[in-house]
Design a protein around this motif. Structure first.
Motif, PDB file in Angstrom:
ATOM      1  N   THR A 160      32.174  10.756  14.469  1.00  0.00           N
ATOM      2  CA  THR A 160      31.462  10.481  15.754  1.00  0.00           C
ATOM      3  C   THR A 160      31.835  11.415  16.760  1.00  0.00           C
ATOM      4  OG1 THR A 160      30.867   8.154  14.960  1.00  0.00           O
ATOM      5  CG2 THR A 160      30.355   8.593  17.146  1.00  0.00           C
ATOM      6  N   ARG A 161      31.026  11.772  17.779  1.00  0.00           N
ATOM      7  CA  ARG A 161      31.590  12.735  18.781  1.00  0.00           C
ATOM      8  C   ARG A 161      31.206  12.212  20.346  1.00  0.00           C
ATOM      9  NH1 ARG A 161      34.393  14.034  15.762  1.00  0.00           N
ATOM     10  NH2 ARG A 161      34.664  15.948  14.493  1.00  0.00           N
ATOM     11  N   GLU A 162      29.859  11.401  20.180  1.00  0.00           N
ATOM     12  CA  GLU A 162      29.537  11.239  21.513  1.00  0.00           C
ATOM     13  C   GLU A 162      30.338   9.630  21.954  1.00  0.00           C
ATOM     14  OE1 GLU A 162      25.214  10.335  23.894  1.00  0.00           O
ATOM     15  OE2 GLU A 162      25.354  10.736  22.019  1.00  0.00           O
ATOM     16  N   GLU A 163      30.946   9.753  23.204  1.00  0.00           N
ATOM     17  CA  GLU A 163      31.741   8.530  23.656  1.00  0.00           C
ATOM     18  C   GLU A 163      30.665   7.649  24.522  1.00  0.00           C
ATOM     19  OE1 GLU A 163      35.458   9.182  25.201  1.00  0.00           O
ATOM     20  OE2 GLU A 163      36.267  10.705  23.820  1.00  0.00           O
ATOM     21  N   LEU A 164      29.826   6.979  24.034  1.00  0.00           N
ATOM     22  CA  LEU A 164      28.869   6.047  24.594  1.00  0.00           C
ATOM     23  C   LEU A 164      28.937   4.742  24.489  1.00  0.00           C
ATOM     24  CD1 LEU A 164      26.856   6.244  27.048  1.00  0.00           C
ATOM     25  CD2 LEU A 164      24.999   6.827  25.469  1.00  0.00           C
ATOM     26  N   LEU A 165      29.210   3.785  25.051  1.00  0.00           N
ATOM     27  CA  LEU A 165      29.194   2.339  24.644  1.00  0.00           C
ATOM     28  C   LEU A 165      27.811   1.888  24.629  1.00  0.00           C
ATOM     29  CD1 LEU A 165      31.167  -0.081  24.137  1.00  0.00           C
ATOM     30  CD2 LEU A 165      30.908  -0.645  26.391  1.00  0.00           C
ATOM     31  N   GLU A 166      27.486   1.332  23.515  1.00  0.00           N
ATOM     32  CA  GLU A 166      26.154   0.669  23.111  1.00  0.00           C
ATOM     33  C   GLU A 166      26.262  -0.510  22.537  1.00  0.00           C
ATOM     34  OE1 GLU A 166      23.628   3.023  20.630  1.00  0.00           O
ATOM     35  OE2 GLU A 166      24.081   4.751  21.526  1.00  0.00           O
ATOM     36  N   LEU A 167      25.941  -1.606  23.272  1.00  0.00           N
ATOM     37  CA  LEU A 167      26.164  -3.003  22.961  1.00  0.00           C
ATOM     38  C   LEU A 167      24.849  -3.781  22.219  1.00  0.00           C
ATOM     39  CD1 LEU A 167      27.659  -3.889  26.556  1.00  0.00           C
ATOM     40  CD2 LEU A 167      28.780  -3.521  24.426  1.00  0.00           C
ATOM     41  N   GLU A 168      23.772  -3.220  21.873  1.00  0.00           N
ATOM     42  CA  GLU A 168      22.783  -3.786  21.462  1.00  0.00           C
ATOM     43  C   GLU A 168      23.405  -4.326  20.054  1.00  0.00           C
ATOM     44  OE1 GLU A 168      18.147  -3.114  20.077  1.00  0.00           O
ATOM     45  OE2 GLU A 168      19.283  -1.576  21.141  1.00  0.00           O
ATOM     46  N   GLN A 169      23.701  -3.609  19.127  1.00  0.00           N
ATOM     47  CA  GLN A 169      24.371  -3.939  17.819  1.00  0.00           C
ATOM     48  C   GLN A 169      25.335  -5.107  17.935  1.00  0.00           C
ATOM     49  OE1 GLN A 169      24.875  -0.873  14.847  1.00  0.00           O
ATOM     50  NE2 GLN A 169      23.569   0.194  15.930  1.00  0.00           N
ATOM     51  N   SER A 170      26.250  -5.069  18.816  1.00  0.00           N
ATOM     52  CA  SER A 170      27.314  -5.962  18.862  1.00  0.00           C
ATOM     53  C   SER A 170      26.804  -7.428  19.303  1.00  0.00           C
ATOM     54  CB  SER A 170      28.579  -5.529  19.766  1.00  0.00           C
ATOM     55  OG  SER A 170      27.962  -5.056  21.237  1.00  0.00           O
ATOM     56  N   TRP A 171      25.846  -7.603  20.110  1.00  0.00           N
ATOM     57  CA  TRP A 171      25.329  -8.454  20.714  1.00  0.00           C
ATOM     58  C   TRP A 171      24.552  -9.396  19.768  1.00  0.00           C
ATOM     59  CZ3 TRP A 171      28.036 -10.761  24.255  1.00  0.00           C
ATOM     60  CH2 TRP A 171      28.372 -10.174  25.316  1.00  0.00           C
ATOM     61  N   GLU A 172      23.563  -8.368  18.775  1.00  0.00           N
ATOM     62  CA  GLU A 172      23.087  -8.916  17.714  1.00  0.00           C
ATOM     63  C   GLU A 172      23.767  -9.682  16.571  1.00  0.00           C
ATOM     64  OE1 GLU A 172      20.159  -5.966  16.063  1.00  0.00           O
ATOM     65  OE2 GLU A 172      19.367  -5.864  17.976  1.00  0.00           O
ATOM     66  N   LEU A 173      24.739  -8.994  16.275  1.00  0.00           N
ATOM     67  CA  LEU A 173      25.760  -9.380  15.451  1.00  0.00           C
ATOM     68  C   LEU A 173      26.389 -10.565  15.787  1.00  0.00           C
ATOM     69  CD1 LEU A 173      27.594  -6.058  14.307  1.00  0.00           C
ATOM     70  CD2 LEU A 173      26.079  -7.478  12.666  1.00  0.00           C
ATOM     71  N   ALA A 174      26.913 -10.784  16.916  1.00  0.00           N
ATOM     72  CA  ALA A 174      27.482 -11.879  17.564  1.00  0.00           C
ATOM     73  C   ALA A 174      26.691 -12.992  17.539  1.00  0.00           C
ATOM     74  CB  ALA A 174      27.837 -11.534  18.966  1.00  0.00           C
ATOM     75  N   SER A 175      25.270 -12.747  17.998  1.00  0.00           N
ATOM     76  CA  SER A 175      24.275 -13.867  17.969  1.00  0.00           C
ATOM     77  C   SER A 175      24.243 -14.465  16.362  1.00  0.00           C
ATOM     78  CB  SER A 175      22.897 -13.455  18.192  1.00  0.00           C
ATOM     79  OG  SER A 175      22.962 -13.060  19.724  1.00  0.00           O
ATOM     80  N   SER A 176      24.176 -13.628  15.252  1.00  0.00           N
ATOM     81  CA  SER A 176      24.178 -14.155  14.015  1.00  0.00           C
ATOM     82  C   SER A 176      25.316 -15.107  13.445  1.00  0.00           C
ATOM     83  CB  SER A 176      23.749 -12.819  12.999  1.00  0.00           C
ATOM     84  OG  SER A 176      25.102 -12.126  12.910  1.00  0.00           O
ATOM     85  N   ARG A 177      26.441 -14.925  14.501  1.00  0.00           N
ATOM     86  CA  ARG A 177      27.607 -15.600  13.913  1.00  0.00           C
ATOM     87  C   ARG A 177      27.771 -16.707  14.853  1.00  0.00           C
ATOM     88  NH1 ARG A 177      29.917 -10.419  15.135  1.00  0.00           N
ATOM     89  NH2 ARG A 177      31.074 -11.256  16.658  1.00  0.00           N
ATOM     90  N   CYS A 178      27.041 -16.976  16.109  1.00  0.00           N
ATOM     91  CA  CYS A 178      27.091 -17.692  17.084  1.00  0.00           C
ATOM     92  C   CYS A 178      26.437 -19.304  16.572  1.00  0.00           C
ATOM     93  CB  CYS A 178      26.411 -17.349  18.305  1.00  0.00           C
ATOM     94  SG  CYS A 178      26.799 -18.582  19.668  1.00  0.00           S
ATOM     95  N   VAL A 179      27.229 -20.155  16.331  1.00  0.00           N
ATOM     96  CA  VAL A 179      26.730 -21.745  16.340  1.00  0.00           C
ATOM     97  C   VAL A 179      27.098 -22.643  17.496  1.00  0.00           C
ATOM     98  CG1 VAL A 179      26.997 -23.814  14.912  1.00  0.00           C
ATOM     99  CG2 VAL A 179      26.795 -21.440  13.836  1.00  0.00           C
ATOM    100  N   SER A 180      26.244 -23.031  18.231  1.00  0.00           N
ATOM    101  CA  SER A 180      26.518 -23.833  19.432  1.00  0.00           C
ATOM    102  C   SER A 180      27.311 -25.017  19.159  1.00  0.00           C
ATOM    103  CB  SER A 180      25.277 -24.277  20.071  1.00  0.00           C
ATOM    104  OG  SER A 180      24.592 -23.213  20.410  1.00  0.00           O
ATOM    105  N   PRO A 181      28.568 -25.069  19.794  1.00  0.00           N
ATOM    106  CA  PRO A 181      29.559 -26.275  19.389  1.00  0.00           C
ATOM    107  C   PRO A 181      29.107 -27.609  20.104  1.00  0.00           C
ATOM    108  CG  PRO A 181      30.218 -24.824  21.227  1.00  0.00           C
ATOM    109  CD  PRO A 181      29.139 -24.034  20.775  1.00  0.00           C
ATOM    110  N   GLU A 182      29.506 -28.498  19.934  1.00  0.00           N
ATOM    111  CA  GLU A 182      29.212 -29.858  20.545  1.00  0.00           C
ATOM    112  C   GLU A 182      29.681 -29.806  21.948  1.00  0.00           C
ATOM    113  OE1 GLU A 182      27.547 -32.455  19.185  1.00  0.00           O
ATOM    114  OE2 GLU A 182      27.145 -31.240  17.281  1.00  0.00           O
ATOM    115  N   PRO A 183      28.964 -30.359  22.886  1.00  0.00           N
ATOM    116  CA  PRO A 183      29.245 -30.448  24.229  1.00  0.00           C
ATOM    117  C   PRO A 183      30.809 -30.762  24.709  1.00  0.00           C
ATOM    118  CG  PRO A 183      27.029 -31.140  23.957  1.00  0.00           C
ATOM    119  CD  PRO A 183      27.452 -30.884  22.512  1.00  0.00           C
ATOM    120  N   GLU A 184      31.024 -32.052  23.897  1.00  0.00           N
ATOM    121  CA  GLU A 184      32.412 -32.534  24.157  1.00  0.00           C
ATOM    122  C   GLU A 184      33.484 -31.691  23.850  1.00  0.00           C
ATOM    123  OE1 GLU A 184      30.828 -34.403  20.327  1.00  0.00           O
ATOM    124  OE2 GLU A 184      29.942 -33.945  22.398  1.00  0.00           O
TER     125      GLU A 184
END
Length: 348
Positions: A215-239
């Motif tokens: 890879t040559r281009e140094e450009l931060l792209e976040l779309e994939q990282s947030w999509e992957l994080a959403s698939s891992r995210c389970v809302s914890p109990e409020p307490e």
């Protein structure tokens, strides 16, 4: 919540600091840190199949992926230097776990500057030491909403990664950030290959090394990282999460403070220094029939005209104390609460 001035009328609900227990979650106890450290330790225990020596110095668990993948990627992005390899920079396992926690806390508090360290640690605990999942949980509580893929968010995440690297005493924070920028457009492919090859003869770090070198281009792209994080995210109990009133109050006070800075920029500089600074601090509140900034300007001028200063009290200022400004910011905050609760009796 009781009225501070019931004499103002039966329908009036006037509030001040006495009515708002901030409940700031600022003190973190050892028994609260221990579970978080245990979760980070569990991350490293899952990596026994990999070369632990290569990750013992720079394989931190923060980054743009899940904690285990972050350790693998980071150990390749920043392999031990010759000095570290010879034992000059080695850190034991407990130190590595603590440094990873320091980086995680730094990452989250940079993205959400109104969080205390104790609050950030609680969110990291709720996310099982997953930095982007912790950010999603924080965002979903409404403490600070932002567009996850906007330019400003990209800049903030890049800075948060660098800040996390510095906090964890990473030997080369810029190299750390550059590595993640190179990988960021290919994170889904990287995760897929890591999961397929983790039990094969091909070492997972070889997959990361190949992507970094091709890879040559140094450009931060976040779309994939947030999509992957959403698939891992389970809302914890409020307490399981800290009270958010304190953080929300800090957000609102900072927002109102921003209105005052805009209003001061609109007022004539000479008059602001010689006369309007007094009326701004004593009566330039942000509530009224207009937008907040215009309300401050109008209320400041009105107060100066209605309650002019005595000749002997007139002074010229070249700067204004932030603490003094925060006093009128807080008064505006309580005025807004009092207005809404008086206007709409059903509001708490």
């Amino acid at each position: 919540m009781g009225d501070l001035a019931s004499a103002a009328g039966s329908g009036s609900r006037i509030y001040g600091p006495i009515n708002f227990e901030d409940k700031f979650y600022v003190v973190i106890l050892e028994e609260e840190i221990r579970p978080v450290l245990a979760k980070i330790e569990k991350v490293y225990s899952r990596l026994k199949i990999y070369d632990k020596e290569s990750s013992s110095n720079n394989g931190f668990c923060f980054g743009l992926l899940d904690p285990v993948s972050n350790v693998i990627v980071n150990s390749v992005i920043s392999p031990p230097s010759p000095h570290q390899a010879q034992g000059g920079g080695n850190h034991d396992g407990d130190d590595m776990i603590q440094r990873s926690l320091d980086g995680l806390v730094a990452f989250l508090t940079y993205l959400f500057p109104y969080l205390s360290t104790a609050e950030a640690t609680a969110y990291i605990d709720a996310s099982n030491a997953d930095p982007l999942v912790a950010a999603l949980i924080t965002d979903r509580r409404g403490i600070r909403k932002f567009n996850f893929c906007s330019g400003s968010t990209t800049v903030a995440v890049e800075a948060a990664l660098r800040y996390a690297a510095v906090a964890s005493k990473h030997p080369d924070p810029q190299q750390f950030v550059t590595g993640w920028k190179l990988l960021s457009p290919h994170l889904k492919s990287l995760v897929s290959q890591l999961s397929q090859r983790s039990r094969s003869t091909t070492q997972p770090d070889a997959v990361v090394r190949h992507m970094l070198t091709t890879t040559r281009e140094e450009l931060l792209e976040l779309e994939q990282s947030w999509e992957l994080a959403s698939s891992r995210c389970v809302s914890p109990e409020p307490e399981a999460l800290p009270p958010f009133r304190g953080a929300m109050k800090r957000v609102l006070l900072a927002t109102i403070h921003g209105f005052y800075l805009q209003a001061m920029a609109r007022l004539p500089t000479a008059e602001l220094r010689s006369r309007y600074h007094r009326s701004l601090l004593m009566g330039g509140y942000c509530y009224g029939p207009l937008d907040p900034v215009s309300n401050i300007v109008v209320n400041t001028i009105w107060y100066d005209e209605t309650f002019p200063a005595r000749e002997q009290t007139v002074v010229t200022l070249h700067m204004m104390s932030t603490k003094l400004l925060l006093r009128v910011v807080a008064r505006s905050f309580y005025g807004l609460i009092s207005f809404l609760c008086t206007r709409y009796a059903g509001l708490t």
